[in-house]
Structure formats: C-alpha cells, structure tokens
Write a protein that holds these residues in place. Structure first.
Motif, PDB file in Angstrom:
ATOM      1  N   ARG A 217       0.766  -1.239   0.101  1.00 40.08           N
ATOM      2  CA  ARG A 217      -0.035  -0.128  -0.030  1.00 40.08           C
ATOM      3  C   ARG A 217       0.945   1.359   0.060  1.00 40.08           C
ATOM      4  O   ARG A 217       0.508   2.488  -0.107  1.00 40.08           O
ATOM      5  N   GLY A 218       2.287   1.172  -0.067  1.00 40.90           N
ATOM      6  CA  GLY A 218       2.893   2.230  -0.269  1.00 40.90           C
ATOM      7  C   GLY A 218       3.183   2.943   1.111  1.00 40.90           C
ATOM      8  O   GLY A 218       3.807   4.068   0.971  1.00 40.90           O
ATOM      9  N   TYR A 219       3.009   2.559   2.278  1.00 43.76           N
ATOM     10  CA  TYR A 219       3.287   3.074   3.655  1.00 43.76           C
ATOM     11  C   TYR A 219       4.771   2.735   3.909  1.00 43.76           C
ATOM     12  O   TYR A 219       5.015   1.879   4.986  1.00 43.76           O
ATOM     13  N   MET A 220       5.507   3.486   3.153  1.00 43.79           N
ATOM     14  CA  MET A 220       6.950   3.303   3.462  1.00 43.79           C
ATOM     15  C   MET A 220       7.688   4.230   4.564  1.00 43.79           C
ATOM     16  O   MET A 220       8.740   3.994   4.952  1.00 43.79           O
ATOM     17  N   ASP A 221       6.949   4.995   4.981  1.00 44.12           N
ATOM     18  CA  ASP A 221       7.282   6.238   5.845  1.00 44.12           C
ATOM     19  C   ASP A 221       6.790   6.080   7.230  1.00 44.12           C
ATOM     20  O   ASP A 221       6.733   7.116   8.338  1.00 44.12           O
ATOM     21  N   VAL A 222       6.116   5.010   7.617  1.00 40.36           N
ATOM     22  CA  VAL A 222       5.566   4.667   9.009  1.00 40.36           C
ATOM     23  C   VAL A 222       6.653   4.360   9.970  1.00 40.36           C
ATOM     24  O   VAL A 222       7.742   3.923   9.718  1.00 40.36           O
ATOM     25  N   PRO A 223       6.378   4.997  11.266  1.00 35.20           N
ATOM     26  CA  PRO A 223       7.322   4.610  12.399  1.00 35.20           C
ATOM     27  C   PRO A 223       7.537   3.398  12.666  1.00 35.20           C
ATOM     28  O   PRO A 223       6.454   2.351  12.454  1.00 35.20           O
ATOM     29  N   LEU A 224       8.831   3.133  13.262  1.00 37.75           N
ATOM     30  CA  LEU A 224       8.843   1.606  13.680  1.00 37.75           C
ATOM     31  C   LEU A 224       7.945   1.046  14.630  1.00 37.75           C
ATOM     32  O   LEU A 224       7.604  -0.167  14.657  1.00 37.75           O
ATOM     33  N   ILE A 225       7.548   1.878  15.648  1.00 39.89           N
ATOM     34  CA  ILE A 225       6.856   1.584  16.628  1.00 39.89           C
ATOM     35  C   ILE A 225       5.243   1.144  16.266  1.00 39.89           C
ATOM     36  O   ILE A 225       4.686   0.179  16.700  1.00 39.89           O
ATOM     37  N   LEU A 226       4.737   1.642  15.212  1.00 38.25           N
ATOM     38  CA  LEU A 226       3.651   1.111  14.342  1.00 38.25           C
ATOM     39  C   LEU A 226       3.727  -0.185  13.835  1.00 38.25           C
ATOM     40  O   LEU A 226       2.841  -0.911  13.830  1.00 38.25           O
ATOM     41  N   ILE A 227       4.974  -0.379  13.281  1.00 36.37           N
ATOM     42  CA  ILE A 227       5.134  -1.630  12.578  1.00 36.37           C
ATOM     43  C   ILE A 227       5.223  -2.868  13.493  1.00 36.37           C
ATOM     44  O   ILE A 227       4.503  -3.994  13.710  1.00 36.37           O
ATOM     45  N   LEU A 228       5.759  -2.439  14.809  1.00 36.24           N
ATOM     46  CA  LEU A 228       5.864  -3.422  16.046  1.00 36.24           C
ATOM     47  C   LEU A 228       4.648  -3.465  16.653  1.00 36.24           C
ATOM     48  O   LEU A 228       4.079  -4.648  17.038  1.00 36.24           O
ATOM     49  N   VAL A 229       3.579  -2.559  16.708  1.00 40.36           N
ATOM     50  CA  VAL A 229       2.385  -2.847  17.286  1.00 40.36           C
ATOM     51  C   VAL A 229       1.408  -3.467  16.432  1.00 40.36           C
ATOM     52  O   VAL A 229       0.957  -4.465  16.839  1.00 40.36           O
ATOM     53  N   MET A 230       1.516  -3.745  15.025  1.00 42.30           N
ATOM     54  CA  MET A 230       0.835  -4.365  14.024  1.00 42.30           C
ATOM     55  C   MET A 230       1.268  -5.706  14.205  1.00 42.30           C
ATOM     56  O   MET A 230       0.429  -6.602  14.218  1.00 42.30           O
ATOM     57  N   SER A 231       2.595  -5.972  14.287  1.00 45.90           N
ATOM     58  CA  SER A 231       3.171  -7.418  14.188  1.00 45.90           C
ATOM     59  C   SER A 231       2.654  -8.133  15.661  1.00 45.90           C
ATOM     60  O   SER A 231       2.284  -9.172  15.592  1.00 45.90           O
TER      61      SER A 231
END
Length: 337
Positions: free
Chosen positions: A84-98
């Motif tokens: 979806r092209g969300y390449m600038d999301v913060p790392l904390i959001l990636i961690l929360v989703m995972s």
C-alpha cells in the motif's frame, strides 16, 4: 560461594567459558571483538524466540508454532505496508501491528490448550501447519526486499564496529539492546512479581495451584499474550536485521527445537519448574557460539548438528549428575537428622 558453585546456571557458564577457550585456542580470531559482535548479531533473534518458548515451558506446555507465528505476524505486517506504499511509517507502528497479530494467534493456542483441553504439542503443531498454508494461500508467497524506511534504518544502525585480522568488518547492531531489555524485564517479572510465582506454580502442578487459589486459566491467558508480544517483536527484529521479509524464513521456521534446547540447557539441574531467564540466555549463547564458529575452525557443515548435539548432551549429563549428587546429599542429611 557454595550456593553459586552448586548453581546449574553457573555450571553452564563454566561450560560456555571452556568452549570459548577451546575454540579460541584452535582459532584466535574467535576471541576477537569482531567475533563477539558477530555472535551478538546472530543471537539477537534466537534469544528473543527462546524467551517465548521458555515462558510456555514454564507453564508446563510445549509450543511448536512460536517461530511460525513470529514469521507470519511480521510478514503480514510488512506485506500490508509495502503493497500500500506506507514506506514512512514509524517503527513503533510496525511493532504494534506485528504484535497484535502475534497476540491473536497465541490466544488461538490458548483456546485450544486451555479451553478445549488439547495437548499443547498437537495443538501448536496444528497452528504451525495452518499458518504455513495460510501465509502462502491468503497473504503472498513473494519475498519482500524493500522494507519501510524505519525498519531499514533500525536494522542498519550499529553501536560499534570491529575488524577481524583479515580486515573484514563486523558490526554490533542496536537491536541487541532491545533483546537485552526484554530479558531484563522478563527476569524481573518472573523472579520478583506475584505473576511470575503463579507461572512457576502452574508449571509445577496446575491442580495444586488451582487448589491454592490461583486463577490458572486467567494466568495462562496473560502468559500467552506475553508470548504473542515476544513473537511479534522477534519477527520484526528478524526482518530488520535481514533487511527483507520472507513468508517462511528457513533460519527461523524450523528452528523451534534450538530454542527448546537452550531452555533445557539453561534449566539444567534446577529443581524449579521449567526454566529461568539467565539460564536461557546462557543456553542461547552456547548454542549460537558453537554454530557460528564450527565453520571458522574448518568443521564441515554436515557435522555441525552432530557436534552441537554432543556438547548439549554432555552439558545436560554433567548437570544431571550434579542434581543427583545434590539429591543424595539432601537425603543423607535427612536420614542423619
């Protein structure tokens, strides 16, 4: 001092030191700072997943799905963001989703084990198989080589750099700080909180714990949530350090027994339930050190599992002899009394 000398974790520590010295004599490069940095890098992810299986084993259960859950959670997250092209999301959001995905999947294990009373080995093996099919059928089978910018930055941030004698560089990744923080937090939880004591009590005897007033089902519920958090975090760290995301990474999925071996090594002669944080940490270090350096001393790859198994076996036998010796001394004292 006598208490320390009799401690199984201290015996494992001595075995680790002896192994390092022996390998160092064969190849001095193994004792260099660069080699230690390489060891820390390879330990970062296995150490996190060893915490996950340790927590399950403390409860007296087994989990064959924890590595696949971490891989699935991180891959699904990376696939959703990158497509979806969300390449600038913060790392904390990636961690929360995972983590959210990891928690949901571990709660599925909790339902199967606690509510449906299935054997944990069979239930989690089913979860693993289900996820292997689901990730290929409903997510994707493609490799993701372009991760969000924050993940790439985190994976390429280093605390220090050192060189081997040959001039090859080795970096100490900042991710190791997150791994150490998780170990410290879980050590405090298990050793100094009422929740930790409940976990050990359930692992020792769930029926006795229930009679003592412990809410066994609820405690297991929160334990599986913690395991899901660990798996989700470990999957993201694995992707960041590898700078790619695979649906079923072979260096993660299929390595469940290595995590269990580290926990068993760390438990050693301890009479406590199913593992300690310090012991698990030492077990991971020993297994990863052996795996990393067998090639450096010229041992062919097909001998690595054999050599590793022999060392694990010798370590467990020595600790078992120590436990039997301590038991005999205790029985002798009781007889004299």
């Amino acid at each position: 001092m006598k208490k320390i000398l009799k401690n199984s974790q201290f015996a494992l520590f001595l075995l680790l030191i002896a192994t390092v010295i022996i390998f160092g004599i064969i190849n001095p490069d193994i004792l260099s700072a660069a080699s230690l940095f390489a060891l820390a890098r390879t330990c970062a992810v296995p150490a996190i997943f060893a915490l996950a299986i340790m927590l399950v084993m403390i409860l007296g259960e087994l989990d064959m799905s924890f590595c696949m859950i971490g891989a699935f959670a991180s891959y699904a997250t990376m696939y959703f963001l990158t497509t979806r092209g969300y390449m600038d999301v913060p790392l904390i959001l990636i961690l929360v989703m995972s983590i959210a995905i990891g928690v949901v999947l571990q709660l599925l294990n909790w339902v199967l084990i606690d509510r449906l009373k299935m054997k944990s080995f069979i239930a989690t093996l089913g979860t693993q198989t289900f996820l292997k099919g689901a990730v290929l059928a409903f997510v994707s089978s493609s490799y993701i080589y372009t991760l969000p910018n924050s993940a790439v930055k985190f994976g390429s941030t280093y605390i220090a750099t050192a060189k081997y004698g040959s001039g090859v560089e080795s970096q100490l990744p900042s991710a190791i700080l997150l791994t150490l923080a998780m170990y410290v937090i879980l050590h405090i939880v298990l050793e100094y909180t009422n929740f930790g004591r409940k976990l050990y009590a359930i692992g020792g005897d769930a029926d006795a714990a229930k009679r003592a007033g412990i809410a066994v089902s609820r405690t297991r519920f929160f334990a599986f949530i913690i395991v899901g958090i660990i798996c989700g975090t470990g999957g993201v760290i694995h992707n960041c350090l590898g700078r790619c995301s695979l649906p079923m990474p072979t260096d993660l999925v299929g390595q469940e027994l290595n995590g269990m071996a580290a926990v068993v090594l760390g438990r050693g002669a301890s009479m406590r339930a199913k593992g300690t944080v310090v012991g698990t940490f030492l077990g991971v270090l020993l297994l990863q050190f052996i795996s990393n350096n067998l090639i450096m001393i010229g041992v062919p790859s097909y001998y690595q599992d054999f050599v590793t198994g022999v060392i694990v076996f010798l370590g467990l036998v020595s600790q078992s002899r120590q436990r039997n010796g301590n038991s005999k001394k205790k029985e002798k004292k009781e007889a004299m009394a």
